[in-house]
Write an enzyme that holds these catalytic residues in place. Structure first.
Site, PDB file in Angstrom:
ATOM      1  N   LYS A 127       0.874  -1.167   0.000  1.00 61.14           N
ATOM      2  CA  LYS A 127       0.000   0.000   0.000  1.00 61.14           C
ATOM      3  C   LYS A 127       0.915   1.221   0.000  1.00 61.14           C
ATOM      4  CE  LYS A 127      -3.698  -1.956   2.826  1.00 61.14           C
ATOM      5  NZ  LYS A 127      -4.423  -1.772   4.091  1.00 61.14           N
ATOM      6  N   HIS A 130       1.874   6.456   3.097  1.00 64.22           N
ATOM      7  CA  HIS A 130       0.989   7.609   3.187  1.00 64.22           C
ATOM      8  C   HIS A 130       1.602   8.711   4.059  1.00 64.22           C
ATOM      9  CE1 HIS A 130      -2.691   9.780   4.282  1.00 64.22           C
ATOM     10  NE2 HIS A 130      -3.121   9.350   3.119  1.00 64.22           N
ATOM     11  N   HIS A 133       2.068   8.264   7.710  1.00 68.11           N
ATOM     12  CA  HIS A 133       3.224   7.562   8.260  1.00 68.11           C
ATOM     13  C   HIS A 133       4.411   8.502   8.470  1.00 68.11           C
ATOM     14  CE1 HIS A 133       1.106   3.890   6.682  1.00 68.11           C
ATOM     15  NE2 HIS A 133       1.321   3.601   7.944  1.00 68.11           N
TER      16      HIS A 133
HETATM   17  N1  ARG Z   1       0.992  -0.799  10.053  1.00 66.48           N
HETATM   18  C1  ARG Z   1       0.076  -0.188  10.959  1.00 66.48           C
HETATM   19  C2  ARG Z   1      -0.709   0.908  10.262  1.00 66.48           C
HETATM   20  O1  ARG Z   1      -0.226   1.526   9.355  1.00 66.48           O
HETATM   21  C3  ARG Z   1       0.756   0.404  12.164  1.00 66.48           C
HETATM   22  C4  ARG Z   1       1.468  -0.576  13.057  1.00 66.48           C
HETATM   23  C5  ARG Z   1       1.774  -0.001  14.382  1.00 66.48           C
HETATM   24  N2  ARG Z   1       2.485  -0.893  15.259  1.00 66.48           N
HETATM   25  C6  ARG Z   1       1.936  -1.935  15.901  1.00 66.48           C
HETATM   26  N3  ARG Z   1       2.717  -2.665  16.659  1.00 66.48           N
HETATM   27  N4  ARG Z   1       0.662  -2.228  15.792  1.00 66.48           N
HETATM   28  O2  ARG Z   1      -1.833   1.173  10.631  1.00 66.48           O
END
Ligand code: ARG
Length: 569
Positions: A127, A130, A133
């Site tokens: 994906k 974004h 992030h």
């Molecule tokens: N990849 C996830 C997102 O973009 C965030 C992950 C954050 N870290 C975790 N340990 N859940 O929504």
């Protein structure tokens, strides 16, 4: 360095027979320095001493024994003691300490032997990366450096979203349409286009979603072709992220993401079952959290698959074993607040309350434009972080071409200023607020921006260059720094370590960002009011020493935020 608060508290303790440590916590910094450098609210002692505040104030003032090299004078105003410290001692201490410690000024070892696990960035592979992030990457990156600076051992974990149905979508799309896209220029762009197209088309053709599920199932079952493709997509995505991470100075010690925990969830599910925490609910296996006013935490879905929370629990147990952390910080958007509350609660119920208490979700707001609209949402397309950084660099290049076309190392300066402007904009307000992304604002060299701080730093360098020397502190008469603006600046520099500590306690890099703005503004007022290069050599030396100290602290602070400092601009 001399600890004024401690010395004052000790002296008051001697008069009052109260606990020195407690007294120190009462000492305030008045809102304006006409009311002293420190203030002591005597009404806090009224109960313990059974006396009226004005009486206490007079008694302390009359009987206190404190070296005049520490405290210059004490005044009583209302129930307060307004305490004025000795400015020469302040200057001597600050300037000496900075000259001695240099880039280590403000650091400490309060975190020695403690691991702080920082989960940040965590983009979802396949994906688009974004702009949302960006915040996690920048805030987490700053915390990583801040904790290290305080002696902790930071462990940066990029918990990649590298598992899930999105891979099924990309693979199905790839097999159908790969000939329609040009993979020679940028593989990652082509992959993303396929993903976006797939998401569009599946809205009308639900059979596509079915197809994606089949692909993903094959991936989960370890089918060779799908696993190979998954590895390839993961690899090119990481290579692409790395460019952004390099520009932002982000460092990770582990890239163990969701896929890494895919085969490590069994034991966690078993443990939950053995401890009697799993309950059946509408075909799913959940941990009931109604007692804590939360919806149930789903561990196994009704389709029999594990889920985001299951993986986070597995990764938490892994982090406990590997790092025995003192803190575990999750820098993730505010919309995941409930998720983390649930996960930490389940960890506690599983029998790890001391670790659950060390976990903290560090949330942040959205990125919006000037009008308050979420960036990237309007056309449904995403803004790429790398493109934004490149645009920032180009914009700064243009400004340099207009204002200072002969500047050496133009490209490098543009990179430091452009990227710095983006980072600073992200960190300059408390993180929970939405970040306003507006080019004119964040690149304004006169505003409360990264470029402004860099500009003031460059001024300090050019002043020293103009003078041709950094004065030797042994020969400096610190008594020459008596101007109000100089004192204000020195007091700020004195507070640097405490500022960094508060930023860490609150996981709030903006505290350092605001501080740097204050230092830059304060110094700028000073040199606008008082010439630094002047006839009187003793005054010039003292002012140059201050100039050097300001530059040093600005540079350290900016680096803690993940920015770089240009020497010229
Ligand atoms: N990849 C996830 C997102 O973009 C965030 C992950 C954050 N870290 C975790 N340990 N859940 O929504």
């Amino acid at each position: 360095m001399i600890n004024f608060k401690e010395k004052i508290a000790k002296a008051i303790a001697k008069v009052t027979n109260l606990d020195e440590k407690e007294l120190a916590t009462y000492i305030e910094i008045p809102p304006n320095s006409d009311l002293g450098d420190y203030a002591f609210p005597c009404f806090k002692l009224a109960k313990a001493l059974r006396k009226a505040p004005p009486v206490i104030a007079t008694e302390i003032k009359n009987n206190i024994e404190v070296d005049e090299k520490i405290v210059e004078k004490i005044e009583i105003v209302g129930g307060y003691l307004n305490i004025y410290i000795n400015k020469e001692t302040l200057a001597q201490n600050v300037l000496n300490e900075i000259a001695e410690k240099k880039e280590k000024y403000g650091s400490s070892n309060i975190g020695q032997g403690k691991n702080v696990v920082i989960d940040y960035s965590a983009p979802n592979i396949a994906k688009p990366f974004h702009i949302g992030h960006l915040r996690s990457t920048v805030i987490g990156g700053a915390l990583y450096k801040i904790y290290n600076f305080l002696g902790y051992n930071s462990v940066g974990i990029n918990y990649l979203g590298d598992w899930g149905l999105q891979f099924g979508k990309v693979m199905a799309g790839y097999d159908m349409w790969k000939d329609e896209y040009d993979f020679s220029k940028s593989e990652i762009q082509a992959i993303l286009k396929i993903y976006v197209r797939f998401c569009q088309e599946e809205k009308e053709k639900p059979e596509l979603t079915e197809k994606a599920r089949e692909y993903f199932k094959r991936l989960e079952d370890g089918a060779e072709k799908e696993v190979e493709t998954w590895k390839w997509i993961r690899k090119i995505s990481l290579e692409n992220y790395q460019k952004t991470y390099n520009l932002l100075n982000s460092k990770f010690d582990s890239y163990n993401g969701e896929s890494y925990y895919n085969d490590k969830m069994e034991p966690v599910v078993e443990e939950l079952r053995n401890k009697g925490l799993l309950k059946e609910s509408e075909g799913a296996q959940v941990v009931d959290l109604s007692e804590y006013d939360m919806p149930p935490c789903i561990i196994i879905t009704s389709a029999g698959t594990t889920i985001y929370a299951t993986r986070d629990l597995a990764s938490l147990k892994d982090r406990i074993n590997k790092y025995n952390f003192d803190k575990a910080i999750y820098v993730v958007g505010n919309e995941q607040r409930l998720h983390f509350k649930q996960v930490f609660k389940v960890l506690e119920l599983m029998g790890y309350p001391e670790y659950a208490a060390r976990c903290e979700h560090v949330p942040f707001g959205l990125v919006v434009d000037k009008t308050g609209e979420k960036i990237g949402s309007r056309k449904g397309n995403s803004v790429f972080l790398e493109d934004i950084l490149k645009e920032a660099i180009q914009k700064v290049e243009k400004i340099i071409d207009e204002k200072n076309p002969k500047l050496e190392n133009k490209e490098e300066v543009a990179r430091k200023v452009g990227v710095g402007a983006i980072i600073f904009n992200d960190l300059s307000n408390s993180r929970i607020k939405d970040e306003i992304f507006d080019w004119d604002m964040l690149l304004n060299f006169q505003g409360e921006t990264g470029p402004y701080i860099q500009y003031i730093y460059v001024r300090t360098r050019s002043l020293l260059e103009k003078a041709g020397y950094v004065p030797n502190l042994e020969n400096i008469n610190c008594g020459k720094l008596q101007e109000k603006e100089a004192i204000e600046t020195l007091k700020l520099l004195y507070n640097f370590n405490e500022t960094v500590q508060v930023a860490a306690e609150k996981n709030e890099p903006s505290i350092i960002a605001r501080y740097l703005i204050n230092v830059a503004q304060s110094f700028s007022t000073f040199y606008n009011e008082h010439k630094i290069i002047t006839e009187d050599k003793a005054i010039q030396d003292a002012r140059l020493a201050l100039t050097y100290a300001v530059g040093t602290v600005l540079e350290i602070g900016v680096k803690l935020l993940g920015m770089e400092m240009p020497e010229k601009m």
